[in-house]
Write an enzyme that holds these catalytic residues in place. Sequence first.
Site, short mmCIF file in Angstrom:
data_model
loop_
_atom_site.label_atom_id
_atom_site.label_comp_id
_atom_site.label_asym_id
_atom_site.label_seq_id
_atom_site.Cartn_x
_atom_site.Cartn_y
_atom_site.Cartn_z
N GLY A 1 0.82 -1.20 0.00
CA GLY A 1 0.00 0.00 0.00
C GLY A 1 0.85 1.25 0.00
O GLY A 1 2.06 1.19 -0.25
N ASN A 2 0.23 2.38 0.26
CA ASN A 2 0.96 3.64 0.34
C ASN A 2 0.34 4.52 1.42
O ASN A 2 -0.65 4.13 2.06
CB ASN A 2 1.01 4.35 -1.02
CG ASN A 2 -0.38 4.65 -1.57
OD1 ASN A 2 -1.16 5.36 -0.96
ND2 ASN A 2 -0.70 4.08 -2.73
N ARG A 3 0.88 5.70 1.62
CA ARG A 3 0.50 6.55 2.75
C ARG A 3 -0.64 7.53 2.46
O ARG A 3 -0.92 8.40 3.27
CB ARG A 3 1.73 7.33 3.24
CG ARG A 3 2.84 6.44 3.77
CD ARG A 3 4.00 7.29 4.30
NE ARG A 3 5.05 6.47 4.88
CZ ARG A 3 6.07 5.95 4.21
NH1 ARG A 3 6.16 6.18 2.91
NH2 ARG A 3 6.97 5.21 4.82
#
Length: 430
Positions: A241-243
């Site tokens: 995933g990412n932030r």
Amino acid sequence: MSLKGKKIILGVSGSIAAYKAALIVRGLVKAGAEVRVLMTKAAADFISPLTLATLSKHEVTTSVHDGESWNNHVELGLWADAMLVAPATATTLGKMANGICDSAIVAVYLSARCPVFFAPAMDLDMWAHPATRRNVELLQSYGNHLIDVGTGELASGLSGAGRLAEPEDIIKILADFLAQPLGKGTPLPVKASNTGTGMSTKADLTGTGVSSPAKQDLKGKTLLITAGPTYEDLDPVRYLGNRSTGRMGIALAEAAAARGASVNLVLGPTELTTTAEGVTLHNVRSAREMHAISVIKWPKADAAILAAAVADYRPSRTEAGKIKKKEGPMTVKLVRNPDIAAELGQDKRPHQRLVGFALETENGLENARGKLKRKNLDFIVLNSPNDKGAAFGHTTNKIQLVTGNKVTAFELKSKDDVADDILDALVKVL
């Protein structure tokens, strides 16, 4: 939470989640409702009709006729204050959407004059498939109410969107709806309880925090907006995933709705949400789920703003069980996800406008211009985590709008103000 005196039809179709129908019936009866249960033949393979008859205190109907007697589906459809289909399988959704009347559930549904709710349950790829999405859209277009799927471990061993919403959430939605001072069968936007079930509903008219706008320059327009991250599952407990928090895309959706637009917001997994009037929320988890809804919504949109941080790659396979630690390195094979911007750009019609986002750490303008041309965008919003207070995890952002050789730079602002800058630019090209 009271349903005292309310008459509810519960349709149960053949999903492993059919066992939860017992909890739904018990909860409805406990809240004071009178419940009549319909079942498909497949549902009886997962839960006994006798169980639901005992809990509801009424005989369960499994067919319109049983060879000796006729079950009056028209009368039942007129009797109810609300009809709920839970779980609703892909098969039952398809039959309801297309009027294929070969079960008691569909026969009563086609005769019902009351509000109809449906709570799907199926595996993640079935839920994300364009055929399923089309059937869901058709049912909603008829005025029916979607109680969207939850996210978590599925019967297949995979993890993602597709779980039946929790029984207590389903019951609360019905109770809240029927408590409204509206006539029987009057459409009402359904507000989800935001308990993490991934419900996708029309927002209600309260708590938006948006005052009446001075301008209505998007009135009559339909916008598609994507927001937030996507999560690509490695196994039931891990993901890539990412932030991204989705804050920028949510700000855009709320600001566009305040300007009069009808907005479809496709939101990845994030703790943030919106209940703004005029915003229809579609919660998704993976890039493929976001892609599936986006391609369905795009043909009817006047413009799309693709603010989501979509994963470019996903694991080639999702393990059914937790990956155990072993000696030595671990290799994960990745495959490309669909390119939503490129696909929408390819299918863009003359009246449509397409806005992309570019998050770049180096060669920002060069990369943004490349995306602009390659994906057939009208303009692109360039931002960078190298700028203090910009991009992921902040309530502020600092952007440049790139259109061909023209670049318009803005100072650091709140994301609400940035949303207005982007929409001002969109209005000009619309």
